[in-house]
Design a protein around this motif. Structure first.
Motif, PDB file in Angstrom:
ATOM      1  N   MET A  79       0.851  -1.178   0.000  1.00  9.16           N
ATOM      2  CA  MET A  79       0.000   0.000   0.000  1.00  9.16           C
ATOM      3  C   MET A  79       0.893   1.236   0.000  1.00  9.16           C
ATOM      4  O   MET A  79       1.786   1.355   0.819  1.00  9.16           O
ATOM      5  N   THR A  80       0.615   2.141  -0.922  1.00 10.06           N
ATOM      6  CA  THR A  80       1.396   3.367  -1.001  1.00 10.06           C
ATOM      7  C   THR A  80       0.980   4.328   0.112  1.00 10.06           C
ATOM      8  O   THR A  80      -0.071   4.147   0.746  1.00 10.06           O
ATOM      9  N   ASP A  81       1.777   5.360   0.328  1.00 14.57           N
ATOM     10  CA  ASP A  81       1.430   6.379   1.333  1.00 14.57           C
ATOM     11  C   ASP A  81       0.098   7.045   0.999  1.00 14.57           C
ATOM     12  O   ASP A  81      -0.719   7.310   1.891  1.00 14.57           O
ATOM     13  N   ARG A  82      -0.118   7.328  -0.274  1.00 20.05           N
ATOM     14  CA  ARG A  82      -1.382   7.971  -0.674  1.00 20.05           C
ATOM     15  C   ARG A  82      -2.567   7.040  -0.434  1.00 20.05           C
ATOM     16  O   ARG A  82      -3.618   7.478   0.038  1.00 20.05           O
ATOM     17  N   GLU A  83      -2.410   5.777  -0.788  1.00 21.89           N
ATOM     18  CA  GLU A  83      -3.488   4.821  -0.546  1.00 21.89           C
ATOM     19  C   GLU A  83      -3.787   4.736   0.951  1.00 21.89           C
ATOM     20  O   GLU A  83      -4.945   4.715   1.355  1.00 21.89           O
TER      21      GLU A  83
END
Length: 83
Positions: A1-5
């Motif tokens: 999971m990305t930081d934005r997600e």
């Protein structure tokens, strides 16, 4: 999971409309819509036409995401908490 997600799922413990997400996160439309699309493809979020009307078909969020509501799924929340 990305930081934005991760940041986006933080806002989806309850049903939220696109305009709320745009206002709270302050992201450009393209970034917000592409992140929503990514989360939807991973089955981390649900898309809804109305707060209690889930969409079960494939959807192009880049085209129609600005009109929808969103909610984190159990799978999305479990992955969110695992980080």
């Amino acid at each position: 999971m990305t930081d934005r997600e991760f940041d986006l799922i933080d806002e989806l413990y309850f049903v939220q409309h696109y305009t709320y997400l745009k206002e709270v996160l302050g992201w450009e439309d393209e970034i917000l819509l592409s992140t929503l699309q990514s989360l939807f493809e991973k089955e981390y979020i649900k898309c809804l036409k109305e707060p209690d009307l889930e969409i079960f078909t494939k959807i192009d969020l880049m085209a129609s995401g600005k009109e929808l509501y969103f909610l984190a799924t159990k799978k999305g929340l479990m992955n969110h908490h695992a980080l």
